[in-house]
Design an enzyme around this catalytic site. Structure first.
Site, mmCIF file in Angstrom:
data_model
loop_
_atom_site.group_PDB
_atom_site.id
_atom_site.type_symbol
_atom_site.label_atom_id
_atom_site.label_comp_id
_atom_site.label_asym_id
_atom_site.label_seq_id
_atom_site.Cartn_x
_atom_site.Cartn_y
_atom_site.Cartn_z
ATOM 1 N N LYS A 22 0.828 -1.196 0.098
ATOM 2 C CA LYS A 22 -0.045 -0.009 0.139
ATOM 3 C C LYS A 22 0.944 1.215 -0.162
ATOM 4 O O LYS A 22 0.793 2.219 -0.825
ATOM 5 C CB LYS A 22 -0.884 -0.154 1.149
ATOM 6 C CG LYS A 22 -1.593 1.426 1.504
ATOM 7 C CD LYS A 22 -2.147 1.373 2.835
ATOM 8 C CE LYS A 22 -2.796 2.747 3.442
ATOM 9 N NZ LYS A 22 -1.615 3.549 3.858
ATOM 10 N N ARG A 93 -4.276 10.046 3.567
ATOM 11 C CA ARG A 93 -3.144 10.777 3.878
ATOM 12 C C ARG A 93 -2.026 11.017 2.681
ATOM 13 O O ARG A 93 -1.590 11.956 2.645
ATOM 14 C CB ARG A 93 -2.279 9.778 5.085
ATOM 15 C CG ARG A 93 -1.137 10.180 5.296
ATOM 16 C CD ARG A 93 -1.286 11.248 6.901
ATOM 17 N NE ARG A 93 -0.110 11.639 7.090
ATOM 18 C CZ ARG A 93 -0.084 13.114 7.610
ATOM 19 N NH1 ARG A 93 -0.892 13.611 7.813
ATOM 20 N NH2 ARG A 93 1.079 13.457 8.091
ATOM 21 N N CYS A 117 -5.480 8.139 8.748
ATOM 22 C CA CYS A 117 -5.529 7.696 10.137
ATOM 23 C C CYS A 117 -5.291 9.022 10.990
ATOM 24 O O CYS A 117 -4.312 9.468 10.824
ATOM 25 C CB CYS A 117 -4.738 6.439 10.537
ATOM 26 S SG CYS A 117 -5.610 5.129 9.403
ATOM 27 N N ARG A 122 -0.385 15.259 12.873
ATOM 28 C CA ARG A 122 0.381 14.748 12.111
ATOM 29 C C ARG A 122 0.681 15.845 11.133
ATOM 30 O O ARG A 122 0.110 15.972 9.899
ATOM 31 C CB ARG A 122 -0.500 13.595 11.047
ATOM 32 C CG ARG A 122 -0.616 12.321 11.920
ATOM 33 C CD ARG A 122 -1.313 11.107 11.178
ATOM 34 N NE ARG A 122 -0.070 10.475 10.396
ATOM 35 C CZ ARG A 122 -0.805 9.534 9.593
ATOM 36 N NH1 ARG A 122 -1.847 9.114 9.700
ATOM 37 N NH2 ARG A 122 0.265 8.767 8.907
ATOM 38 N N PRO A 123 1.622 16.754 11.501
ATOM 39 C CA PRO A 123 1.987 17.664 10.807
ATOM 40 C C PRO A 123 2.759 17.527 9.339
ATOM 41 O O PRO A 123 3.390 16.382 9.229
ATOM 42 C CB PRO A 123 2.814 18.461 11.424
ATOM 43 C CG PRO A 123 3.651 17.718 12.505
ATOM 44 C CD PRO A 123 2.417 16.559 12.597
ATOM 45 N N ILE A 124 2.739 18.340 8.457
ATOM 46 C CA ILE A 124 3.506 18.174 7.147
ATOM 47 C C ILE A 124 4.632 19.394 6.974
ATOM 48 O O ILE A 124 4.832 19.688 5.822
ATOM 49 C CB ILE A 124 2.666 17.999 5.871
ATOM 50 C CG1 ILE A 124 1.647 19.572 5.558
ATOM 51 C CG2 ILE A 124 1.716 16.902 5.950
ATOM 52 C CD1 ILE A 124 1.325 19.500 4.328
ATOM 53 N N ASP A 125 5.136 19.719 8.208
ATOM 54 C CA ASP A 125 6.242 20.883 8.094
ATOM 55 C C ASP A 125 7.299 20.435 7.242
ATOM 56 O O ASP A 125 8.154 21.204 6.744
ATOM 57 C CB ASP A 125 6.565 21.342 9.485
ATOM 58 C CG ASP A 125 6.868 20.120 10.266
ATOM 59 O OD1 ASP A 125 6.000 19.361 10.467
ATOM 60 O OD2 ASP A 125 8.035 20.172 10.780
ATOM 61 N N GLN A 126 7.635 19.082 7.513
ATOM 62 C CA GLN A 126 9.142 18.659 6.792
ATOM 63 C C GLN A 126 8.811 18.638 5.243
ATOM 64 O O GLN A 126 9.899 18.893 4.373
ATOM 65 C CB GLN A 126 9.563 17.127 7.197
ATOM 66 C CG GLN A 126 9.768 17.372 8.781
ATOM 67 C CD GLN A 126 11.033 18.342 9.206
ATOM 68 O OE1 GLN A 126 11.875 18.420 8.461
ATOM 69 N NE2 GLN A 126 10.726 19.306 9.917
ATOM 70 N N ASP A 307 3.151 0.680 12.197
ATOM 71 C CA ASP A 307 2.082 -0.006 11.497
ATOM 72 C C ASP A 307 1.673 -1.476 11.843
ATOM 73 O O ASP A 307 0.685 -1.930 11.591
ATOM 74 C CB ASP A 307 1.784 0.000 10.178
ATOM 75 C CG ASP A 307 2.097 1.786 9.757
ATOM 76 O OD1 ASP A 307 1.417 2.599 10.526
ATOM 77 O OD2 ASP A 307 1.928 1.980 8.400
ATOM 78 N N ILE A 329 6.673 6.528 17.308
ATOM 79 C CA ILE A 329 6.758 7.444 16.140
ATOM 80 C C ILE A 329 5.368 8.245 16.406
ATOM 81 O O ILE A 329 5.677 9.712 16.236
ATOM 82 C CB ILE A 329 6.191 6.585 14.993
ATOM 83 C CG1 ILE A 329 7.198 5.536 14.927
ATOM 84 C CG2 ILE A 329 6.051 7.483 13.536
ATOM 85 C CD1 ILE A 329 8.666 6.097 14.336
HETATM 86 C C1 UD1 Z 1 3.710 6.838 6.665
HETATM 87 C C2 UD1 Z 1 2.829 5.715 6.399
HETATM 88 C C3 UD1 Z 1 2.041 5.246 7.775
HETATM 89 C C4 UD1 Z 1 3.300 5.069 8.741
HETATM 90 C C5 UD1 Z 1 4.136 6.078 8.801
HETATM 91 C C6 UD1 Z 1 5.531 5.746 9.783
HETATM 92 C C7 UD1 Z 1 1.946 6.504 4.229
HETATM 93 C C8 UD1 Z 1 0.886 6.905 3.253
HETATM 94 N N1 UD1 Z 1 1.815 6.508 5.555
HETATM 95 O O1 UD1 Z 1 3.017 7.820 7.125
HETATM 96 O O2 UD1 Z 1 1.377 4.259 7.459
HETATM 97 O O3 UD1 Z 1 2.414 4.865 10.019
HETATM 98 O O4 UD1 Z 1 4.751 6.507 7.562
HETATM 99 O O5 UD1 Z 1 5.818 4.717 9.165
HETATM 100 O O6 UD1 Z 1 3.160 5.832 3.792
HETATM 101 N N2 UD1 Z 1 6.284 14.164 11.136
HETATM 102 C C9 UD1 Z 1 6.393 15.828 11.245
HETATM 103 N N3 UD1 Z 1 6.556 16.539 10.481
HETATM 104 C C10 UD1 Z 1 6.305 16.204 9.040
HETATM 105 C C11 UD1 Z 1 6.222 14.626 8.856
HETATM 106 C C12 UD1 Z 1 6.250 13.970 9.799
HETATM 107 O O7 UD1 Z 1 6.658 16.157 12.622
HETATM 108 O O8 UD1 Z 1 6.083 16.988 8.049
HETATM 109 C C13 UD1 Z 1 6.205 13.330 12.252
HETATM 110 C C14 UD1 Z 1 4.770 12.716 12.437
HETATM 111 O O9 UD1 Z 1 3.881 13.366 13.030
HETATM 112 C C15 UD1 Z 1 5.390 11.389 13.294
HETATM 113 C C16 UD1 Z 1 6.790 10.967 12.456
HETATM 114 O O10 UD1 Z 1 7.300 12.372 11.934
HETATM 115 O O11 UD1 Z 1 5.405 11.506 14.281
HETATM 116 C C17 UD1 Z 1 6.875 10.133 11.295
HETATM 117 O O12 UD1 Z 1 5.840 10.317 10.421
HETATM 118 P P1 UD1 Z 1 5.912 9.936 8.888
HETATM 119 O O13 UD1 Z 1 7.113 9.092 8.660
HETATM 120 O O14 UD1 Z 1 6.028 11.253 8.014
HETATM 121 O O15 UD1 Z 1 4.543 9.291 8.512
HETATM 122 P P2 UD1 Z 1 3.592 9.535 7.298
HETATM 123 O O16 UD1 Z 1 4.469 9.652 6.047
HETATM 124 O O17 UD1 Z 1 2.506 10.309 7.514
#
Ligand code: UD1
Length: 435
Positions: A22, A93, A117, A122-126, A307, A329
């Site tokens: 997936k 997501r 989920c 779950r920010p996208i700042d990065q 997961d 995480i």
């Molecule tokens: C992806 C997976 C999800 C899995 C996760 C961790 C997909 C669609 N989803 O989610 O199933 O649980 O990886 O293996 O592939 N974070 C920030 N800023 C950001 C991005 C992330 O602070 O810009 C934090 C998140 O809140 C979290 C951690 O970093 O605490 C890891 O998140 P991330 O690896 O980015 O997860 P997703 O890509 O959302």
């Protein structure tokens, strides 16, 4: 309302074929937008997340056709920049990958903030940091993300991720492929689907190196061409069947897997006393009569995957002794614990730590799938419990498990998808599908 109805107590036996990953598919489908030509993609999982992304691409002008059940062709030659369908984007997501692919292809993107989920914030700042470094002007207003490449094309940059983020790593890779010059992503995530995305992009003419390590280098190219690619098997789907086999005390051959990707799960299961035998592209799992307690800490790959945390939590309710799960995480990934408590589980949660007093006999109950993997955990618990368990909100589960009911029934589970009439309706429950 559709629910899974499970009668527990049957050990799983037999063979199960694992579908395509997936989390690779949901990045590769948006990345196909970068390609002017036909991308033939094999091993696409039949799940609602991939369906939604294919619909979004089609609305952007892509020609999408199924060659067979698991093979599609996507031709984005005639795709044009336009507003993407926001009602679909906000449900998943992975719609965040449209930021990278639309920016790379059109120089502009407007998407909703991603759904999916809810494990807390779950920010996208990065992601935004990465796109900005590549030369995009990015802003978030009223739930929408607006991004425009200054000068119409992104340029390479050196980006250090403050958090190891799967999504940000893959999104920046997608955006950088057609940028001018070289991009270096440091502190990159290393999950198998990151390598898979890089292999897909390279097979279409990109130049991505180092995927699978913490430093990824992307040398921008002018254009990508069509090609053929097969998605890797799903690590988490495989792990779920492995845990289900162990929890029910069964014996299951999990086929079409890459055993190396499962080592983090196999190792933990072995600690519980479960036998895991690895073959070239399958693993055999034999449940132990007495499961032993273990401690689990979730971490980025190659650590134990977050997961798989809820499924392991369900299993540890049955293991003798006290187990501790530390969620490394997410802030809020223990919502499913309340549902397990309804089945007789004894679990205390303190922040990111859950303490499970195992060795309890679970009893069937009406429970909710709080999210995708939590839903899988409820199904595992239901298959181990005495009596009937009804799992609600199964649309979460169908986001990520292809034919879950059918595959489990083939292993001997007593599980059915049942459509219950709304309260206003009358009449008896109706079984609408077995798989
Ligand atoms: C992806 C997976 C999800 C899995 C996760 C961790 C997909 C669609 N989803 O989610 O199933 O649980 O990886 O293996 O592939 N974070 C920030 N800023 C950001 C991005 C992330 O602070 O810009 C934090 C998140 O809140 C979290 C951690 O970093 O605490 C890891 O998140 P991330 O690896 O980015 O997860 P997703 O890509 O959302």
């Amino acid at each position: 309302m559709d629910k899974y109805v499970i009668h527990g107590g049957t050990a799983l036996h037999g063979e199960v074929e694992i579908s395509g990953a997936k989390n690779a598919a949901v990045a590769i489908i948006p990345a196909a937008l970068l390609v002017e030509g036909v991308c033939r993609i094999e091993n696409i999982p039949q799940i609602s997340d991939t369906d939604m992304l294919l619909t979004i691409l089609a609305e952007l002008g892509a020609r999408v056709s199924y060659i067979n059940r698991t093979t599609i062709e996507i031709d984005c030659t005639d795709a044009r920049y336009q507003d993407a369908p926001y009602d679909l984007m906000r449900k998943i997501r992975a719609s965040y990958y449209l930021i990278g692919s639309m920016l790379g292809r059109f120089g502009s993107a407007k998407t909703t903030m991603p759904g999916g989920c809810n494990f807390g914030v779950r920010p996208i700042d990065q992601h935004i940091k990465g796109m900005t470094a590549l030369g995009a002007d990015v802003s978030v207003k009223n739930g929408f993300v607006y991004a425009d490449a200054l000068g119409g094309r992104l340029h390479g940059a050196r980006i250090y991720l403050d958090k190891v983020s799967v999504g940000a790593t893959m999104n920046i890779m997608i955006a950088a492929v057609l940028a001018s010059g070289r991009t270096i992503i440091e502190n990159a995530a290393r999950e198998p689907h990151i390598v898979d995305l890089a292999n897909f992009l390279n097979s279409m003419g990109a130049d991505v190196r180092g995927a699978g390590t913490d430093t990824i280098k992307v040398n921008g190219v002018e254009k990508l061409h069509g090609g053929s690619y097969s998605i890797i098997p799903d690590q988490i789907e495989a792990g779920t069947y492995m845990v289900a086999a162990a929890a029910t005390g069964g014996e299951v051959l999990v086929k079409n897997v890459i055993p190396k990707h499962l080592e983090c799960i196999s190792a933990k299961l072995r600690e519980t006393g479960t036998i895991v035998q690895e073959y070239e592209d399958s693993v055999l799992v034999k449940g132990a009569s007495n499961l032993r307690r273990v401690n689990v800490k979730t971490m980025p790959y190659p650590g134990f995957p977050t997961d798989m945390q809820p499924q392991m939590g369900a299993l540890l309710c049955l293991a003798n002794g006290t187990s501790v799960i530390t969620e490394g995480i997410y802030d809020n990934r223990f919502k499913y614990v309340n549902e397990l408590r309804k089945m007789g589980a004894e679990i205390q949660v303190d922040g990111r730590i859950a303490i499970i007093e195992g060795g309890r006999r679970l009893t069937g109950a009406p429970v909710m799938a709080c999210d995708l993997r939590a839903g899988a955990a409820m199904v595992i618990a239901g298959m181990c419990a005495a009596g009937e368990t009804q799992v609600e909100d199964i649309h979460f589960i169908e986001r990520g498990y292809e034919n879950f009911v059918g595959k489990l029934r083939a292993l001997g589970a007593d599980i059915s998808l049942v459509s219950f009439p709304d309260e206003a309706e009358t009449g008896s429950d109706k079984i609408i599908a077995f798989g």
